[in-house]
Design a protein around this motif. Sequence first.
Motif, mmCIF file in Angstrom:
data_model
loop_
_atom_site.group_PDB
_atom_site.id
_atom_site.type_symbol
_atom_site.label_atom_id
_atom_site.label_comp_id
_atom_site.label_asym_id
_atom_site.label_seq_id
_atom_site.Cartn_x
_atom_site.Cartn_y
_atom_site.Cartn_z
ATOM 1 N N SER A 68 0.803 -1.298 -0.052
ATOM 2 C CA SER A 68 0.032 0.002 0.125
ATOM 3 C C SER A 68 0.816 1.261 -0.003
ATOM 4 C CB SER A 68 -0.919 -0.155 1.355
ATOM 5 O OG SER A 68 -1.817 1.263 1.316
ATOM 6 N N PHE A 69 0.622 2.112 -1.125
ATOM 7 C CA PHE A 69 1.426 3.240 -1.172
ATOM 8 C C PHE A 69 0.842 4.527 -0.360
ATOM 9 C CE2 PHE A 69 2.431 7.295 -4.063
ATOM 10 C CZ PHE A 69 3.890 7.176 -3.816
ATOM 11 N N TRP A 70 1.668 5.088 0.618
ATOM 12 C CA TRP A 70 1.082 6.028 1.391
ATOM 13 C C TRP A 70 2.268 7.127 1.742
ATOM 14 C CZ3 TRP A 70 0.024 5.330 7.623
ATOM 15 C CH2 TRP A 70 -0.374 6.443 7.826
ATOM 16 N N VAL A 71 1.696 8.106 1.294
ATOM 17 C CA VAL A 71 2.592 9.398 1.570
ATOM 18 C C VAL A 71 1.665 10.251 2.746
ATOM 19 C CG1 VAL A 71 3.753 11.448 0.709
ATOM 20 C CG2 VAL A 71 3.420 9.543 -0.754
ATOM 21 N N VAL A 72 2.458 10.198 3.922
ATOM 22 C CA VAL A 72 1.575 10.661 4.971
ATOM 23 C C VAL A 72 0.727 11.900 4.963
ATOM 24 C CG1 VAL A 72 1.524 10.849 7.559
ATOM 25 C CG2 VAL A 72 2.831 9.065 6.464
ATOM 26 N N PRO A 73 1.695 13.069 4.752
ATOM 27 C CA PRO A 73 1.160 14.332 4.494
ATOM 28 C C PRO A 73 0.096 14.596 3.199
ATOM 29 C CG PRO A 73 3.340 14.549 3.985
ATOM 30 C CD PRO A 73 2.990 13.077 4.483
ATOM 31 N N PHE A 74 0.168 13.502 2.357
ATOM 32 C CA PHE A 74 -0.857 13.620 1.242
ATOM 33 C C PHE A 74 -2.171 13.180 1.560
ATOM 34 C CE2 PHE A 74 2.482 13.445 -2.364
ATOM 35 C CZ PHE A 74 2.991 14.372 -2.107
ATOM 36 N N LEU A 75 -2.409 12.529 2.804
ATOM 37 C CA LEU A 75 -3.532 11.936 3.436
ATOM 38 C C LEU A 75 -4.257 10.978 2.582
ATOM 39 C CD1 LEU A 75 -5.015 15.280 4.851
ATOM 40 C CD2 LEU A 75 -3.239 13.974 5.966
ATOM 41 N N GLY A 108 9.337 20.318 0.184
ATOM 42 C CA GLY A 108 9.904 19.663 1.401
ATOM 43 C C GLY A 108 10.050 18.356 1.460
ATOM 44 N N THR A 109 10.735 17.474 2.420
ATOM 45 C CA THR A 109 10.971 16.308 2.565
ATOM 46 C C THR A 109 9.711 15.325 3.301
ATOM 47 O OG1 THR A 109 13.022 16.298 1.799
ATOM 48 C CG2 THR A 109 12.464 14.309 2.454
ATOM 49 N N PHE A 110 9.248 14.792 2.838
ATOM 50 C CA PHE A 110 7.952 14.058 3.643
ATOM 51 C C PHE A 110 8.111 12.486 3.466
ATOM 52 C CE2 PHE A 110 6.337 17.613 1.164
ATOM 53 C CZ PHE A 110 5.946 18.517 2.271
ATOM 54 N N LEU A 111 7.939 12.020 4.556
ATOM 55 C CA LEU A 111 7.748 10.404 5.044
ATOM 56 C C LEU A 111 6.552 9.728 4.173
ATOM 57 C CD1 LEU A 111 8.538 10.357 8.609
ATOM 58 C CD2 LEU A 111 10.279 10.144 6.986
ATOM 59 N N GLY A 112 7.026 8.463 3.763
ATOM 60 C CA GLY A 112 6.051 7.628 3.128
ATOM 61 C C GLY A 112 6.423 6.001 3.684
ATOM 62 N N LYS A 113 5.289 5.418 3.519
ATOM 63 C CA LYS A 113 5.549 3.819 3.987
ATOM 64 C C LYS A 113 4.614 3.046 3.573
ATOM 65 C CE LYS A 113 4.744 5.605 8.175
ATOM 66 N NZ LYS A 113 4.571 5.690 9.669
ATOM 67 N N CYS A 114 4.799 1.808 3.546
ATOM 68 C CA CYS A 114 3.734 0.706 3.153
ATOM 69 C C CYS A 114 2.827 0.267 4.084
ATOM 70 C CB CYS A 114 4.347 -0.757 2.778
ATOM 71 S SG CYS A 114 3.239 -2.012 2.513
ATOM 72 N N ALA A 115 1.230 0.748 3.780
ATOM 73 C CA ALA A 115 0.304 0.588 4.839
ATOM 74 C C ALA A 115 -0.342 -0.632 4.706
ATOM 75 C CB ALA A 115 -0.476 1.681 4.768
ATOM 76 N N GLU A 116 0.333 -1.519 4.090
ATOM 77 C CA GLU A 116 -0.374 -2.984 4.184
ATOM 78 C C GLU A 116 0.619 -4.024 4.603
ATOM 79 O OE1 GLU A 116 -3.634 -5.604 3.326
ATOM 80 O OE2 GLU A 116 -3.446 -3.484 2.842
ATOM 81 N N VAL A 176 7.295 -10.466 6.688
ATOM 82 C CA VAL A 176 8.135 -10.181 7.639
ATOM 83 C C VAL A 176 8.836 -8.691 7.804
ATOM 84 C CG1 VAL A 176 10.150 -11.172 6.559
ATOM 85 C CG2 VAL A 176 9.818 -11.434 9.212
ATOM 86 N N ASP A 177 9.305 -8.248 6.729
ATOM 87 C CA ASP A 177 10.038 -7.119 6.903
ATOM 88 C C ASP A 177 9.137 -5.933 6.393
ATOM 89 O OD1 ASP A 177 12.443 -7.671 7.989
ATOM 90 O OD2 ASP A 177 13.157 -8.431 5.912
ATOM 91 N N HIS A 178 7.874 -6.059 6.530
ATOM 92 C CA HIS A 178 6.716 -4.881 6.192
ATOM 93 C C HIS A 178 7.264 -3.485 6.936
ATOM 94 C CE1 HIS A 178 3.338 -2.593 6.187
ATOM 95 N NE2 HIS A 178 3.076 -2.482 7.456
ATOM 96 N N SER A 179 7.788 -3.620 7.913
ATOM 97 C CA SER A 179 7.989 -2.221 8.700
ATOM 98 C C SER A 179 9.288 -1.718 7.858
ATOM 99 C CB SER A 179 8.518 -2.700 10.050
ATOM 100 O OG SER A 179 9.401 -3.326 10.228
ATOM 101 N N ARG A 180 9.910 -2.417 7.056
ATOM 102 C CA ARG A 180 11.038 -1.614 6.631
ATOM 103 C C ARG A 180 10.918 -1.006 5.076
ATOM 104 N NH1 ARG A 180 16.153 -5.538 6.618
ATOM 105 N NH2 ARG A 180 17.354 -3.831 6.427
ATOM 106 N N MET A 181 9.709 -1.087 4.933
ATOM 107 C CA MET A 181 9.270 -0.552 3.323
ATOM 108 C C MET A 181 8.661 0.797 3.588
ATOM 109 S SD MET A 181 7.169 -3.503 1.203
ATOM 110 C CE MET A 181 7.406 -2.345 -0.168
ATOM 111 N N LEU A 182 9.989 1.761 3.811
ATOM 112 C CA LEU A 182 9.824 3.174 3.824
ATOM 113 C C LEU A 182 10.382 3.807 2.665
ATOM 114 C CD1 LEU A 182 11.028 3.206 7.631
ATOM 115 C CD2 LEU A 182 8.627 2.982 6.817
ATOM 116 N N PHE A 183 10.003 4.989 2.405
ATOM 117 C CA PHE A 183 10.465 5.887 1.417
ATOM 118 C C PHE A 183 10.253 7.364 1.882
ATOM 119 C CE2 PHE A 183 5.914 5.019 0.434
ATOM 120 C CZ PHE A 183 5.595 6.339 -0.192
#
Length: 319
Positions: A228-235, A256-264, A268-275
């Motif tokens: 799941s593609f989620w850019v946090v401040p894009f809501l 600016g530079t914003f955080l994104g993450k996998c929301a699904e 096992v390494d789901h928590s490392r799917m950051l961007f």
Amino acid sequence: MSPNGSDRSPRRPMRRKLLQALTAGLVLATATGCTYKDFPRLGMPTPTTEEAPRILSLWQGSWAAALAVGVLVWGLILWSAFFHRRSRTKVEVPPQTRYNMPIEALYTVVPIIIISVLFYFTARDESKLLDLSKKPDVTINVVGYQWSWGFNYVENVPGVPGDAKTDKNLDAIPDRFKKDFPANAGGVYDAGTPATRNPQTGNPGPTLWLPKGKTVRFVLTSRDVIHSFWVVPFLMKQDVIPGHTNAFQVTPNQEGTFLGKCAELCGVDHSRMLFNVKVVSPAAYEQHLKDLAKKGQTGYIPAGIAQTSHEKNRETNNL
């Protein structure tokens, strides 16, 4: 006086506990780190795209509706508890009512009305947020894979030959999305690993660059499982599904530079799917594409799993 000769009322411990609970609730409410400017967003981050306020408005409206229902329910509970409590002087059983058709109709109709209103506003906003009728200024194929992200910039980069519409690595993307690809878009790419970090902030994950003020279409594909593609401040977030292509558009309006993450939960390494998402000026964005080309990151990485026959049939029938 109590039976043991003490003047202490048995109600005092209950009052003391109630006061302690109210105090604890007040501390929790004021210790969240939110300012008065943050409170109206009800936990949402500051929107950074032109479309995000619509999502924020829907979120706030849902909270307002939930609060109204909550106040009504709490009020009825307290009213029943205080005004229909057992009398100290009377011990008879109060009148029992089996059926009350007006009340039964009321608590059947009112929830239907509430759900219908929420459904209307949700469907209205969803149709606007997923509308792809406007041709985008920038198209980016977001590729999800265990355990990171790849970004295909579908752009006509100077000195990079090729055509995204016929590139084999993009075969998983349906033609209905390819029709809006730029002509002769050789493109560049960036692919990350869990060990990749943003050079400016040190945050983990690869960095997706976007131009401020330009309409960006994300075409989402997966190589393996559902992400799941989620850019946090894009809501805004959307599933990245193997064998099925999703897409949505946003227009970033804040650099600016914003955080994104996998929301699904994808393994096992789901928590490392950051961007990271870096919104810059259009000129800086164009320069970044040229820098990727100089590094040899030209063409496209494989977009993902080809469409299933069922999905192809669905698209054919909807044309």
